[in-house]
Write a protein that holds these residues in place. Structure first.
Motif, PDB file in Angstrom:
ATOM      1  N   SER A  12       0.774  -1.302   0.198  1.00 13.86           N
ATOM      2  CA  SER A  12       0.081   0.059  -0.090  1.00 13.86           C
ATOM      3  C   SER A  12       0.907   1.300  -0.009  1.00 13.86           C
ATOM      4  O   SER A  12       0.516   2.301  -0.720  1.00 13.86           O
ATOM      5  CB  SER A  12      -1.089   0.040   1.304  1.00 13.86           C
ATOM      6  OG  SER A  12      -1.923  -0.993   0.929  1.00 13.86           O
ATOM      7  N   ARG A  42       1.866   1.684  -3.506  1.00 14.11           N
ATOM      8  CA  ARG A  42       0.559   2.398  -4.045  1.00 14.11           C
ATOM      9  C   ARG A  42       0.656   3.909  -4.039  1.00 14.11           C
ATOM     10  O   ARG A  42       0.218   4.641  -4.893  1.00 14.11           O
ATOM     11  CB  ARG A  42      -0.390   1.492  -3.622  1.00 14.11           C
ATOM     12  CG  ARG A  42      -1.870   1.828  -4.596  1.00 14.11           C
ATOM     13  CD  ARG A  42      -3.018   1.106  -4.224  1.00 14.11           C
ATOM     14  NE  ARG A  42      -2.439  -0.328  -3.862  1.00 14.11           N
ATOM     15  CZ  ARG A  42      -2.823  -1.072  -2.757  1.00 14.11           C
ATOM     16  NH1 ARG A  42      -3.660  -0.261  -1.915  1.00 14.11           N
ATOM     17  NH2 ARG A  42      -2.579  -2.183  -2.585  1.00 14.11           N
ATOM     18  N   ASP A  65      -5.027  -0.467   2.025  1.00 14.78           N
ATOM     19  CA  ASP A  65      -5.905  -1.537   2.032  1.00 14.78           C
ATOM     20  C   ASP A  65      -6.934  -1.480   3.435  1.00 14.78           C
ATOM     21  O   ASP A  65      -7.870  -1.755   3.434  1.00 14.78           O
ATOM     22  CB  ASP A  65      -5.341  -2.768   2.356  1.00 14.78           C
ATOM     23  CG  ASP A  65      -4.610  -3.290   0.821  1.00 14.78           C
ATOM     24  OD1 ASP A  65      -5.155  -2.907  -0.209  1.00 14.78           O
ATOM     25  OD2 ASP A  65      -3.889  -4.151   0.637  1.00 14.78           O
ATOM     26  N   ARG A  91      -6.007  -0.450  -9.163  1.00 13.19           N
ATOM     27  CA  ARG A  91      -4.690  -1.189  -8.593  1.00 13.19           C
ATOM     28  C   ARG A  91      -4.053  -2.046  -9.890  1.00 13.19           C
ATOM     29  O   ARG A  91      -4.804  -2.365 -10.697  1.00 13.19           O
ATOM     30  CB  ARG A  91      -4.984  -2.008  -7.348  1.00 13.19           C
ATOM     31  CG  ARG A  91      -5.695  -1.414  -6.108  1.00 13.19           C
ATOM     32  CD  ARG A  91      -5.734  -2.316  -4.994  1.00 13.19           C
ATOM     33  NE  ARG A  91      -6.352  -1.530  -3.807  1.00 13.19           N
ATOM     34  CZ  ARG A  91      -6.847  -2.094  -2.613  1.00 13.19           C
ATOM     35  NH1 ARG A  91      -6.586  -3.260  -2.520  1.00 13.19           N
ATOM     36  NH2 ARG A  91      -7.444  -1.341  -1.880  1.00 13.19           N
TER      37      ARG A  91
END
Length: 314
Positions: free
Chosen positions: A33, A36, A279, A314
């Motif tokens: 994450s 990301r 998440d 994603r």
């Protein structure tokens, strides 16, 4: 009176988000994450990012965890080749640890450092200055930004002291001003000799006034960076009324969340989770938990500004 100019290197301007720290449901680091979030911010075109800060839950991170995430951040920033400056923060209270981190971060390739002055247990002004002198020396020639956050850190610094530090250390390039309001300090730093540019934090609550007084950038959290970029772009284009209108719409939320650092961290985590940036909304305990009304406020915020905040695929 026009502000004095300075030959020292000016830090990247614009919107410079402070990265959050994603955790799994059981409180472990969520490295996927984190990557990301970094990739998303780079895709938005920001010129710099900072980690870790108050918005990163820095007090809950171990030295090893900080090192892991900074390494990931540097790797991702280099991989994108989009000229994103990584500002690595040094919040350590002990000068021994702060100088060690400065040396390690310089060796690791951090393009700039942010230093939070020591503040626990009320160190003297002389001790704070000695700490900053040591970190600036250890970091040279990498540019350094000093974080001036009297409300959160109770620091003993003032404009004259910060300007005097800059006269002795060419790598002190800016001050992150989080006094409230920041505008007078921003203007005073520019009028000092040598002049020092400023970035402002505190979720950008007073960003328009600070920018009008000469601030070069804003360092908010990172879960709704698009909104800050939209305000910045409107202002850059000379659309000052439009910039103020959008910022004014944000203020009821920002002002409520900034009543407590833990509150805005929790709100930003929930926004990031709802957008698909991370998440989970997990914050490490002890942490501020959002009540039902505050969670509804986050939902209202996401709905009101949906045109700026698309879900992250994603």
């Amino acid at each position: 009176m026009a502000a004095r100019t300075s030959s020292r290197r000016v830090p990247p301007g614009g919107i410079s988000p402070v990265l959050l720290t994603p955790f799994t449901a059981d409180g472990a680091l969520d490295e996927a994450s984190f990557v990301r979030v970094v990739d998303h911010l780079v895709s938005l075109g920001v010129r710099s990012v900072m980690f870790p800060g108050f918005a990163s839950e820095v007090l809950t991170l171990s030295d090893d965890e900080r090192a892991v995430l900074i390494r990931l951040l540097l790797e991702r920033a280099e991989a994108t080749r989009d000229n994103v400056t990584v500002i690595a923060s040094i919040p350590d209270h002990a000068t021994l640890h702060a100088t060690r981190w400065a040396s390690c971060l310089v060796e690791a390739g951090a393009q700039a450092l942010n230093v939070l002055p020591p503040h626990r247990l009320g160190p003297s002004g002389a001790a704070v200055v000695a700490h900053l002198e040591a970190v600036l020396a250890a970091a040279a020639p990498v540019p350094v930004i000093i974080q001036y956050a009297p409300a959160q850190a109770g620091t003993a610094l003032d404009v004259a002291t910060m300007s005097a530090l800059a006269s002795r250390h060419d790598n002190l390039v800016a001050i992150k001003v989080e006094s409230q309001p920041p505008g007078p300090t921003v203007a005073a730093l520019l009028a000092a000799e040598p002049a020092l540019p400023s970035l402002v934090g505190h979720a950008g609550v007073q960003m328009l006034d600070a920018l009008a007084r000469g601030a070069v950038g804003v360092q908010p959290g990172c879960s709704f960076t698009e909104l800050y970029l939209a305000v910045w772009e409107r202002r850059r284009l000379g659309e000052h009324d439009a910039a103020r209108d959008l910022h004014t719409r944000m203020l009821p939320y920002l002002s409520y969340w900034m009543q407590d650092v833990g509150l805005i961290v929790a709100a930003e985590k929930l926004i990031a989770q709802r957008r698909g940036l991370v998440d989970t909304e997990t914050c490490r305990q002890p942490a501020r938990l959002l009540d039902r009304s505050e969670r509804e406020m986050v939902g209202k915020f996401c709905t009101e500004f949906a045109e700026f905040l698309p879900e992250v695929t994603r």
